[in-house]
Scaffold this active site. Sequence first.
Site, PDB file in Angstrom:
ATOM      1  N   GLU A  52     -18.004  11.300  31.232  1.00  0.00           N
ATOM      2  CA  GLU A  52     -19.716  11.546  30.647  1.00  0.00           C
ATOM      3  C   GLU A  52     -20.113  12.436  30.172  1.00  0.00           C
ATOM      4  O   GLU A  52     -21.378  13.809  29.971  1.00  0.00           O
ATOM      5  CB  GLU A  52     -20.363  11.612  32.441  1.00  0.00           C
ATOM      6  CG  GLU A  52     -21.774  11.147  32.137  1.00  0.00           C
ATOM      7  CD  GLU A  52     -22.041   9.792  32.441  1.00  0.00           C
ATOM      8  OE1 GLU A  52     -21.235   9.263  32.356  1.00  0.00           O
ATOM      9  OE2 GLU A  52     -22.660   9.481  31.323  1.00  0.00           O
TER      10      GLU A  52
HETATM   11  C1  LIG Z   1     -11.188   8.180  34.810  1.00  0.00           C
HETATM   12  C2  LIG Z   1     -12.148   7.316  33.910  1.00  0.00           C
HETATM   13  C3  LIG Z   1     -13.504   7.049  33.951  1.00  0.00           C
HETATM   14  C4  LIG Z   1     -14.469   6.880  32.844  1.00  0.00           C
HETATM   15  N1  LIG Z   1     -15.416   6.045  32.724  1.00  0.00           N
HETATM   16  C5  LIG Z   1     -16.004   5.517  32.267  1.00  0.00           C
HETATM   17  C6  LIG Z   1     -16.884   4.630  31.545  1.00  0.00           C
HETATM   18  O1  LIG Z   1     -17.379   3.538  32.837  1.00  0.00           O
HETATM   19  N2  LIG Z   1     -17.580   4.015  31.063  1.00  0.00           N
HETATM   20  C7  LIG Z   1     -17.360   4.502  29.346  1.00  0.00           C
HETATM   21  O2  LIG Z   1     -17.831   3.889  28.487  1.00  0.00           O
HETATM   22  N3  LIG Z   1     -16.375   5.655  29.200  1.00  0.00           N
HETATM   23  C8  LIG Z   1     -15.556   5.826  30.367  1.00  0.00           C
HETATM   24  N4  LIG Z   1     -15.097   6.781  30.274  1.00  0.00           N
HETATM   25  C9  LIG Z   1     -14.391   7.532  29.220  1.00  0.00           C
HETATM   26  C10 LIG Z   1     -14.766   8.719  29.028  1.00  0.00           C
HETATM   27  O3  LIG Z   1     -16.174   9.418  29.085  1.00  0.00           O
HETATM   28  C11 LIG Z   1     -13.753   9.735  27.771  1.00  0.00           C
HETATM   29  O4  LIG Z   1     -13.149   9.579  28.009  1.00  0.00           O
HETATM   30  C12 LIG Z   1     -15.048  10.509  27.082  1.00  0.00           C
HETATM   31  O5  LIG Z   1     -15.744  10.671  27.105  1.00  0.00           O
HETATM   32  C13 LIG Z   1     -13.185  11.220  26.822  1.00  0.00           C
HETATM   33  O6  LIG Z   1     -13.624  10.612  24.935  1.00  0.00           O
HETATM   34  P1  LIG Z   1     -11.877  10.655  24.206  1.00  0.00           P
HETATM   35  O7  LIG Z   1     -11.018  10.349  26.162  1.00  0.00           O
HETATM   36  O8  LIG Z   1     -11.741   9.560  23.532  1.00  0.00           O
HETATM   37  O9  LIG Z   1     -11.642  12.221  24.105  1.00  0.00           O
HETATM   38  P2  LIG Z   1     -11.924  12.530  22.414  1.00  0.00           P
HETATM   39  O10 LIG Z   1     -13.426  12.382  22.420  1.00  0.00           O
HETATM   40  O11 LIG Z   1     -10.669  11.905  21.987  1.00  0.00           O
HETATM   41  O12 LIG Z   1     -11.633  14.301  23.071  1.00  0.00           O
HETATM   42  C14 LIG Z   1     -10.489  15.143  23.095  1.00  0.00           C
HETATM   43  C15 LIG Z   1     -10.984  16.223  23.172  1.00  0.00           C
HETATM   44  O13 LIG Z   1     -11.662  16.321  22.026  1.00  0.00           O
HETATM   45  C16 LIG Z   1     -12.805  17.017  22.342  1.00  0.00           C
HETATM   46  N5  LIG Z   1     -13.874  16.700  21.448  1.00  0.00           N
HETATM   47  C17 LIG Z   1     -14.089  15.673  21.046  1.00  0.00           C
HETATM   48  N6  LIG Z   1     -14.734  15.936  19.569  1.00  0.00           N
HETATM   49  C18 LIG Z   1     -15.640  17.231  19.681  1.00  0.00           C
HETATM   50  C19 LIG Z   1     -16.879  18.096  19.077  1.00  0.00           C
HETATM   51  N7  LIG Z   1     -17.486  17.062  18.393  1.00  0.00           N
HETATM   52  N8  LIG Z   1     -16.539  19.083  19.067  1.00  0.00           N
HETATM   53  C20 LIG Z   1     -16.072  19.566  20.426  1.00  0.00           C
HETATM   54  N9  LIG Z   1     -14.407  19.061  20.790  1.00  0.00           N
HETATM   55  C21 LIG Z   1     -14.909  17.586  20.836  1.00  0.00           C
HETATM   56  C22 LIG Z   1     -13.051  17.152  23.246  1.00  0.00           C
HETATM   57  O14 LIG Z   1     -14.041  17.619  23.993  1.00  0.00           O
HETATM   58  C23 LIG Z   1     -11.283  16.557  24.696  1.00  0.00           C
HETATM   59  O15 LIG Z   1     -11.084  17.446  24.295  1.00  0.00           O
HETATM   60  C24 LIG Z   1     -14.044   6.960  31.326  1.00  0.00           C
HETATM   61  C25 LIG Z   1     -12.477   7.640  31.501  1.00  0.00           C
HETATM   62  C26 LIG Z   1     -12.107   8.096  32.483  1.00  0.00           C
HETATM   63  C27 LIG Z   1      -9.918   8.738  32.080  1.00  0.00           C
END
Ligand SMILES: Cc1cc2nc3c(=O)[nH]c(=O)nc-3n(C[C@H](O)[C@H](O)[C@H](O)COP(=O)(O)OP(=O)(O)OC[C@H]3O[C@@H](n4cnc5c(N)ncnc54)[C@H](O)[C@@H]3O)c2cc1C
Length: 592
Positions: A440
Amino acid sequence: MADYRAPVHDIRFALDLVGLADVMAWPDFAAIDASSIDDMLGEFGRFSAEVLAPLDRVGDTVGSRHDPDTDAVTTPPGFRDAYQRYVEAGWGSVPADPAYGGGGFPWMVGLAMQEMQTSANMAFTLCTLLTQGAIDALEHHGSEIQRETYLAHMVAGEWTGTMNLTEPEAGSDVGALRTRAVPQADGSWRVFGQKIFITYGEHDMVDNIVHLVLARTPDAPPGTKGISLFLVPKFVLDADGKPGARNDVRCASLEHKLGIHASPTCVMLYGDAGEGAVGELVGEINGGMRAMFTMMNNARLSVGVQGLAVAERAYQDAVAYALERVQGKVVVPEAGSTIVGHADVRRMLLTMRSSIDALRALCYLNAAELDRSRHHLDEHTRSRAQERADLLTPLSKAWGTDVGVEVASTALQVFGGMGYVEETGIAQRLRDVRITPIYEGTNAIQALDLIGRKLPMRGGAVIDDLLSEIEETAEGLAADGLIEMGTALAAAVGATREATDWLLTRTDPVDAMTGATPYLRMLATTVGGWLLARQALAVQPEAPDDPWAAAKLISARWFAEQILPAVGALTGPVTAGKDRAFALDPSQFASR
Ligand SMILES: Cc1cc2nc3c(=O)[nH]c(=O)nc-3n(C[C@H](O)[C@H](O)[C@H](O)COP(=O)(O)OP(=O)(O)OC[C@H]3O[C@@H](n4cnc5c(N)ncnc54)[C@H](O)[C@@H]3O)c2cc1C
């Protein structure tokens, strides 16, 4: 492990503290008898404790399973039955719009129910929480036909909803998504692409699943400006509006996760069979982010409540253990013969308890502002309330989930070595809640939202109004005999004001971004201290004769003495600027 006991009295107190009586006086809620709220909270607390909580363990150990031959997902034993009982009792519809069969209760009451449900079984609750988000998006952005066709079934819980944003290359950067939507001659759309991490993307508890999917239309501009929202049902509706032909959408696999094992986290394939998944546009072309934000704002507050709810459950577990575990000679014998007699165990229990009180008040205040923004008769008040809710939402989400993780970890510490073994169950709390700072919008994204979008609202006047209110409370505390609390709150709000001014006057945004996360903690802790000062004022008259009120007063004092002073220490980290953070070349992080 202790049985879950819904803290109905504490919840009702927090609702009153942030203005439930005020909310109930508005015409939209005239038909609701205030006493029915107590009955309902009590009844739902019992349902959560007796029906959902007993399934939490089997949910963790068995989890949801995917069949690779059929792509079906089976939820753990007992989940289907419990969901059926939830639907039959109409629990999901309590805060929904009466136009679609809802009970029309304030959102703050719905959120209090969410707290109890999540404490009892977080993995189960994710299904109803995502459905709630999808209902919000359709209510605000769907066409009349879409609302009439889908909402009543979703409000009743017969069909569930999902949120499909994330793709392998599009996580925090939603604008990078590649899923395509292609227009058809009949006005419908065909959706093609892969979504990952989709919560309850597939399961066996309902007849149909309504997927809300972000995708790009042909020639859409790059980034978030070119994203549209589509409704893609698992079963396309027939002429009678009933689930008909299977759509071209399937769950390819489930993720193996640290926690929330019962909540299926799905890899979803749209249009994998070739023809594309049949979808409908929701709202305007390229208006997807706006619609998604409607869904996300509510969902962000709900995720903050997940932090609160798991913290409450972990606290209850820790208290039960501390009252029975005998170890070592206690320093103050009258304080109890078990580990509750040790000073450090008391420190842990009180830190957990006061953090929970502060967090509950923050989340419910956030919800009260949302209610005010939707139902108050005066337009100016509605718009001011919306601003306040917008400001508080990243605090509820990020501080709520950080505190949730900290409290669960502290609770595990209370168990000593038995906390680290799975059979006591406390480890599950920490594993479950650990996702909440990530999904989220990660907590880093919340902090950037706070400093980039929320502090500048109305030229800084929205944050200024809030800080002024806190200063006023701090000044008044001395007159009520709470002198030390007033001093601590005044120091915290003073430091927060200074840091806020520093952030608002930065010319280099990277300086401000570097301080965003410590600033969010600073502001949230100050707001927590403010709300607990109000708690202290509210219970003080009864405290001498009422043990419950006396405990609330101690909780507020503990927060002011032990937690609030950390705010001043955050001034340095917030205002350090970017130089140190960017001093190293990326390769230097790897070199040792
Ligand atoms: C159990 C689970 C349920 C989920 N449910 C849903 C769902 O129902 N629907 C859905 O669409 N998604 C869902 N997600 C996805 C979730 O919302 C994403 O995992 C989350 O938004 C982070 O994206 P990412 O995993 O690609 O991490 P990344 O975006 O790759 O982030 C990696 C790290 O980099 C940091 N980072 C990235 N960009 C920036 C920035 N601009 N500034 C500072 N720091 C940054 C982040 O804070 C993090 O620490 C779910 C994930 C999990 C694990």
